[in-house]
Design a protein around this motif. Structure first.
Motif, PDB file in Angstrom:
ATOM      1  N   GLN A 489      31.361  53.041  30.534  1.00 56.85           N
ATOM      2  CA  GLN A 489      32.396  54.008  30.867  1.00 56.85           C
ATOM      3  C   GLN A 489      32.364  54.377  32.350  1.00 56.85           C
ATOM      4  OE1 GLN A 489      34.745  56.219  28.511  1.00 56.85           O
ATOM      5  NE2 GLN A 489      34.723  54.004  28.308  1.00 56.85           N
ATOM      6  N   LEU A 490      31.160  54.540  32.881  1.00 60.18           N
ATOM      7  CA  LEU A 490      31.029  54.877  34.296  1.00 60.18           C
ATOM      8  C   LEU A 490      31.532  53.733  35.174  1.00 60.18           C
ATOM      9  CD1 LEU A 490      30.100  56.799  36.498  1.00 60.18           C
ATOM     10  CD2 LEU A 490      27.772  55.857  36.260  1.00 60.18           C
ATOM     11  N   GLU A 491      31.181  52.506  34.815  1.00 54.91           N
ATOM     12  CA  GLU A 491      31.679  51.351  35.570  1.00 54.91           C
ATOM     13  C   GLU A 491      33.206  51.358  35.628  1.00 54.91           C
ATOM     14  OE1 GLU A 491      28.764  47.592  34.850  1.00 54.91           O
ATOM     15  OE2 GLU A 491      29.675  48.418  33.043  1.00 54.91           O
ATOM     16  N   MET A 492      33.835  51.535  34.467  1.00 61.17           N
ATOM     17  CA  MET A 492      35.294  51.518  34.406  1.00 61.17           C
ATOM     18  C   MET A 492      35.904  52.599  35.289  1.00 61.17           C
ATOM     19  SD  MET A 492      36.083  50.785  30.353  1.00 61.17           S
ATOM     20  CE  MET A 492      37.865  50.907  30.586  1.00 61.17           C
ATOM     21  N   LYS A 493      35.352  53.797  35.224  1.00 59.63           N
ATOM     22  CA  LYS A 493      35.957  54.915  35.944  1.00 59.63           C
ATOM     23  C   LYS A 493      35.763  54.798  37.454  1.00 59.63           C
ATOM     24  CE  LYS A 493      35.903  58.054  32.005  1.00 59.63           C
ATOM     25  NZ  LYS A 493      35.437  59.313  31.406  1.00 59.63           N
ATOM     26  N   VAL A 494      34.615  54.306  37.881  1.00 60.71           N
ATOM     27  CA  VAL A 494      34.387  54.105  39.310  1.00 60.71           C
ATOM     28  C   VAL A 494      35.360  53.062  39.859  1.00 60.71           C
ATOM     29  CG1 VAL A 494      32.768  53.137  40.998  1.00 60.71           C
ATOM     30  CG2 VAL A 494      31.978  54.851  39.354  1.00 60.71           C
ATOM     31  N   VAL A 495      35.525  51.957  39.138  1.00 59.17           N
ATOM     32  CA  VAL A 495      36.434  50.906  39.586  1.00 59.17           C
ATOM     33  C   VAL A 495      37.873  51.407  39.608  1.00 59.17           C
ATOM     34  CG1 VAL A 495      37.411  48.642  38.998  1.00 59.17           C
ATOM     35  CG2 VAL A 495      34.938  48.998  38.911  1.00 59.17           C
ATOM     36  N   LEU A 496      38.299  52.096  38.566  1.00 58.01           N
ATOM     37  CA  LEU A 496      39.674  52.612  38.520  1.00 58.01           C
ATOM     38  C   LEU A 496      39.932  53.619  39.641  1.00 58.01           C
ATOM     39  CD1 LEU A 496      40.204  53.083  34.672  1.00 58.01           C
ATOM     40  CD2 LEU A 496      41.356  51.440  36.158  1.00 58.01           C
ATOM     41  N   ALA A 497      38.984  54.516  39.883  1.00 53.46           N
ATOM     42  CA  ALA A 497      39.162  55.516  40.941  1.00 53.46           C
ATOM     43  C   ALA A 497      39.325  54.846  42.296  1.00 53.46           C
ATOM     44  CB  ALA A 497      37.972  56.468  40.966  1.00 53.46           C
ATOM     45  N   THR A 498      38.629  53.728  42.498  1.00 56.69           N
ATOM     46  CA  THR A 498      38.676  53.030  43.784  1.00 56.69           C
ATOM     47  C   THR A 498      39.933  52.179  43.919  1.00 56.69           C
ATOM     48  OG1 THR A 498      36.244  52.952  43.772  1.00 56.69           O
ATOM     49  CG2 THR A 498      37.389  51.473  45.304  1.00 56.69           C
ATOM     50  N   ILE A 499      40.294  51.467  42.877  1.00 58.84           N
ATOM     51  CA  ILE A 499      41.400  50.504  42.958  1.00 58.84           C
ATOM     52  C   ILE A 499      42.765  51.188  42.878  1.00 58.84           C
ATOM     53  CG2 ILE A 499      42.484  48.519  41.816  1.00 58.84           C
ATOM     54  CD1 ILE A 499      39.866  47.991  43.417  1.00 58.84           C
ATOM     55  N   ILE A 500      42.920  52.147  41.972  1.00 59.17           N
ATOM     56  CA  ILE A 500      44.243  52.772  41.777  1.00 59.17           C
ATOM     57  C   ILE A 500      44.626  53.641  42.972  1.00 59.17           C
ATOM     58  CG2 ILE A 500      45.594  54.286  40.267  1.00 59.17           C
ATOM     59  CD1 ILE A 500      44.928  51.451  39.190  1.00 59.17           C
ATOM     60  N   SER A 501      43.631  54.123  43.715  1.00 58.48           N
ATOM     61  CA  SER A 501      43.947  54.899  44.917  1.00 58.48           C
ATOM     62  C   SER A 501      44.317  53.995  46.091  1.00 58.48           C
ATOM     63  CB  SER A 501      42.750  55.784  45.304  1.00 58.48           C
ATOM     64  OG  SER A 501      41.607  54.984  45.541  1.00 58.48           O
ATOM     65  N   THR A 502      44.114  52.678  45.932  1.00 60.87           N
ATOM     66  CA  THR A 502      44.366  51.733  47.023  1.00 60.87           C
ATOM     67  C   THR A 502      45.580  50.844  46.770  1.00 60.87           C
ATOM     68  OG1 THR A 502      41.961  51.647  47.385  1.00 60.87           O
ATOM     69  CG2 THR A 502      43.293  49.950  48.474  1.00 60.87           C
ATOM     70  N   PHE A 503      45.831  50.515  45.495  1.00 59.52           N
ATOM     71  CA  PHE A 503      46.871  49.542  45.168  1.00 59.52           C
ATOM     72  C   PHE A 503      47.873  50.087  44.143  1.00 59.52           C
ATOM     73  CE2 PHE A 503      43.015  47.105  46.163  1.00 59.52           C
ATOM     74  CZ  PHE A 503      43.474  46.227  47.140  1.00 59.52           C
ATOM     75  N   LYS A 504      49.091  49.643  44.294  1.00 61.57           N
ATOM     76  CA  LYS A 504      50.094  49.806  43.238  1.00 61.57           C
ATOM     77  C   LYS A 504      50.005  48.571  42.342  1.00 61.57           C
ATOM     78  CE  LYS A 504      55.087  50.104  42.414  1.00 61.57           C
ATOM     79  NZ  LYS A 504      56.436  50.098  43.049  1.00 61.57           N
ATOM     80  N   VAL A 505      50.051  48.791  41.029  1.00 66.14           N
ATOM     81  CA  VAL A 505      49.884  47.709  40.056  1.00 66.14           C
ATOM     82  C   VAL A 505      51.214  47.442  39.372  1.00 66.14           C
ATOM     83  CG1 VAL A 505      48.558  46.933  38.059  1.00 66.14           C
ATOM     84  CG2 VAL A 505      47.541  48.571  39.651  1.00 66.14           C
ATOM     85  N   SER A 506      51.603  46.177  39.279  1.00 60.98           N
ATOM     86  CA  SER A 506      52.821  45.816  38.545  1.00 60.98           C
ATOM     87  C   SER A 506      52.611  44.490  37.830  1.00 60.98           C
ATOM     88  CB  SER A 506      54.036  45.745  39.486  1.00 60.98           C
ATOM     89  OG  SER A 506      53.791  44.868  40.559  1.00 60.98           O
ATOM     90  N   LEU A 507      53.522  44.200  36.901  1.00 65.24           N
ATOM     91  CA  LEU A 507      53.395  42.981  36.108  1.00 65.24           C
ATOM     92  C   LEU A 507      53.648  41.748  36.968  1.00 65.24           C
ATOM     93  CD1 LEU A 507      55.272  44.093  32.865  1.00 65.24           C
ATOM     94  CD2 LEU A 507      52.801  43.748  33.120  1.00 65.24           C
ATOM     95  N   ALA A 508      52.886  40.700  36.712  1.00 60.17           N
ATOM     96  CA  ALA A 508      53.079  39.431  37.411  1.00 60.17           C
ATOM     97  C   ALA A 508      54.328  38.739  36.889  1.00 60.17           C
ATOM     98  CB  ALA A 508      51.857  38.540  37.206  1.00 60.17           C
ATOM     99  N   PRO A 509      54.926  37.824  37.662  1.00 61.15           N
ATOM    100  CA  PRO A 509      56.117  37.105  37.195  1.00 61.15           C
ATOM    101  C   PRO A 509      55.899  36.366  35.873  1.00 61.15           C
ATOM    102  CG  PRO A 509      55.819  36.779  39.549  1.00 61.15           C
ATOM    103  CD  PRO A 509      54.598  37.504  39.059  1.00 61.15           C
ATOM    104  N   ASN A 510      54.671  35.893  35.632  1.00 61.52           N
ATOM    105  CA  ASN A 510      54.386  35.170  34.386  1.00 61.52           C
ATOM    106  C   ASN A 510      53.611  36.026  33.391  1.00 61.52           C
ATOM    107  OD1 ASN A 510      52.103  35.176  36.017  1.00 61.52           O
ATOM    108  ND2 ASN A 510      51.403  33.153  35.351  1.00 61.52           N
ATOM    109  N   ALA A 511      53.803  37.342  33.457  1.00 59.45           N
ATOM    110  CA  ALA A 511      53.063  38.254  32.572  1.00 59.45           C
ATOM    111  C   ALA A 511      53.311  37.956  31.099  1.00 59.45           C
ATOM    112  CB  ALA A 511      53.440  39.698  32.878  1.00 59.45           C
ATOM    113  N   LYS A 512      54.521  37.508  30.779  1.00 61.50           N
ATOM    114  CA  LYS A 512      54.850  37.246  29.366  1.00 61.50           C
ATOM    115  C   LYS A 512      54.035  36.085  28.792  1.00 61.50           C
ATOM    116  CE  LYS A 512      58.830  34.150  30.211  1.00 61.50           C
ATOM    117  NZ  LYS A 512      58.509  33.962  31.633  1.00 61.50           N
TER     118      LYS A 512
END
Length: 544
Positions: A489-512
């Motif tokens: 749980q700690l690993e997940m939260k540390v990574v999310l706190a770091t990545i989501i504050s830096t990047f906007k996330v969206s679906l890839a063209p081949n997400a389907k």
């Protein structure tokens, strides 16, 4: 070669006995509803271990109820269980009777050594006592800065690849490498992937291959009990090479590679510690990784409680394997969900931003784990998409299994309990109990992080699901609950706190085209037929 006729004769005799016993001797489990086996030899195992078998698994509860009879090799009877009262007996009340099957622990010892999942009874309890302190809240606080160091390396690597425009990356590949380095630094005190280039890590690749490769050979694992006494270990190892089974040979190659790496890491650290090498002594004294704490505790332990080198290496292998795929795949699911639900992504980012403004860039442990929306997001993801879909137990003696509600048997009578003969394989079905409408309500199969921000339905508490985490079976429960769930749980939260504050996330063209595969730990591929784990996600650097 002189042993070959004996092996063949033994095998034939065993096959005849199993067929006669399973097909012609009645069992009380024959009265439990379940699907007809499509194969006399494989039973339902071909459906159970089909990587595209989600419809089969989900259909079991819908068609047959919360306890379902399945058929294994040569008619062996299996119970697929997600009735809460039955699970409470299996996981908590009578856990010693419903122990891990011998074929399971034998295979863990063969592939990872005598770690927690490869031992029984007092040996398991002794190992768990030794390991408990390294997964305490106190220790989680001390390794949080180590996790942030790894997360910063991930961010830097992604920033280089993404650049100044939206770019599609294989987020599973990056998270797999990150999880490997997190468990390397936080678990072993050793770097397994520097994350400074987009190039894959060979050891990491072997780890990513291991569980899918093992799952592809799942049916063969059931045979371990019947061949483990034939000849010497060297003879049985040679038998693997003789068998015309390339998938099994692949598992052996992966296992040998992982075993070599684990031994190199352990003996280097142990020998340097015993020789008084200052850098290692300092690392062990600081105790910021699991292996350092374990080495220190092991040296201080009495002779009867001390773990052997083989047992410690077993814990290392288990930590690396169990902690890499589960964390990286769960993080990948979160990223997919955030891409699908931009409003949820915005709420999470706002919460992280506020916490960073109040506490600094690296949010301290106590604040991080208490962020309500991030916690709700993680809980809901792990509820709907548990990394492990089912686990195995085996009744060591005859026992009567209780039910939380009556069920209708094959002969149309109502039953309130099930006589379970010794030797019955019991599958603890994690996914359906996590998604049960009886427990979670009519929206149980919908993704709603907000459900965790208000009081849960009374049915959740009343069900008494025996899981160690949030009334869920995601991390199992009882004496064999996942010892590292707080670490994960700690690993997940540390990574999310770091990545989501830096990047906007969206679906890839081949997400389907992304398909999630049923395995020992579920994993994504691009397309149904691909064997390569991957998940494309589009990232865009946020303007600061």
């Amino acid at each position: 070669m002189n042993a070959l006729p004996i092996i063949v004769a033994t095998g034939i005799a065993w096959l005849i006995w199993r067929v006669v016993h399973n097909l012609f001797i009645r069992s009380p489990l024959d009265n439990i509803p379940g699907p007809a086996p499509p194969s006399l030899i494989r039973g339902n195992l071909g459906q159970l271990f089909d990587r595209h078998g989600w419809d089969f698994l989900d259909g079991l509860g819908e068609k047959y109820g919360k306890v379902v009879r399945l058929t294994g090799i040569l008619g062996h009877r299996i119970l697929y269980v997600f009735d809460p009262a039955a699970l409470h007996q299996v996981i908590i009340k009578e856990a010693d009777i419903y122990d891990l099957p011998e074929w399971s622990t034998d295979n863990v010892r063969l592939t990872m050594g005598p770690g927690l999942l490869g031992v029984h009874g007092n040996q398991h309890r002794r190992q768990r006592r030794m390991l408990n302190p390294v997964f305490s809240i106190k220790h989680m606080r001390s390794i949080t800065p180590v996790f942030y160091d790894v997360a910063h390396k991930l961010r830097s690597g992604l920033e280089v690849q993404v650049g100044d425009k939206p770019t599609t990356v294989d987020i599973l590949g990056w998270f797999g490498r990150t999880a490997l380095e997190l468990i390397g630094q936080g678990g072993l005190g050793y770097s397994l992937d520097t994350l400074d280039t987009p190039a894959p890590n060979p050891y990491g690749d072997a780890l990513k291959e291991f569980l899918p490769a093992l799952f592809a050979n799942s049916e063969l694992q059931f045979l371990t009990n019947y061949v483990k006494k034939i000849g010497s270990p060297a003879f049985r190892a040679a038998m693997i090479d003789w068998l015309p089974l390339p998938a099994l040979h692949r598992v052996k190659r992966i296992v040998n590679k992982m075993d070599t790496e684990a031994k190199n890491v352990y003996f280097h650290k142990r020998n340097a510690f015993q020789a008084g090498e200052q850098s290692v002594l300092k690392q062990v004294e600081e105790g910021k990784d699991i292996m350092s704490v374990l080495l220190q505790a092991n040296m201080a332990a009495s002779e009867e409680n001390r773990l052997t080198d083989e047992e410690i290496i077993g814990q290392m292998s288990l930590l690396v394997i169990a902690g890499t795929d589960t964390t990286s795949n769960s993080l990948t699911v979160v990223m997919e969900l955030l891409a699908q639900y931009p409003d949820i992504q915005d709420k999470l980012r706002a919460e992280i931003k506020q916490a960073r403004e109040e506490c600094g860039e690296d949010i301290p442990y106590d604040t991080l784990v208490s962020l309500p929306y991030m916690d709700a997001l993680c809980r809901e993801t792990l509820r709907l998409f548990p990394p492990v879909s089912f686990i195995f137990r085996e009744a060591q003696k005859d026992i009567v299994m209780p039910l939380s509600e009556p069920m209708i048997s094959v002969d149309r009578t109502t039953i309130n309990e099930i006589p379970v003969p010794a030797g019955t394989t019991v599958i603890v079905a994690i996914r359906p109990v996590n998604q049960s409408k009886d427990i979670w309500g009519d929206d149980a199969k919908e993704f709603k992080p907000e459900r965790w921000l208000s009081p849960l339905p009374s049915t959740v508490m009343d069900a008494h699901v025996p899981g160690v985490y949030s009334n869920l079976m995601t991390f199992n429960g009882g004496g064999r609950a996942c010892i590292g769930f707080k670490f994960s749980q700690l690993e997940m939260k540390v990574v999310l706190a770091t990545i989501i504050s830096t990047f906007k996330v969206s679906l890839a063209p081949n997400a389907k085209d992304v398909m999630w595969n049923l395995s020992a730990v579920r994993y994504p591929t691009v397309g149904n037929d691909s064997d390569r784990p991957a998940c494309p996600i589009t990232l865009e650097c946020l303007k600061v």
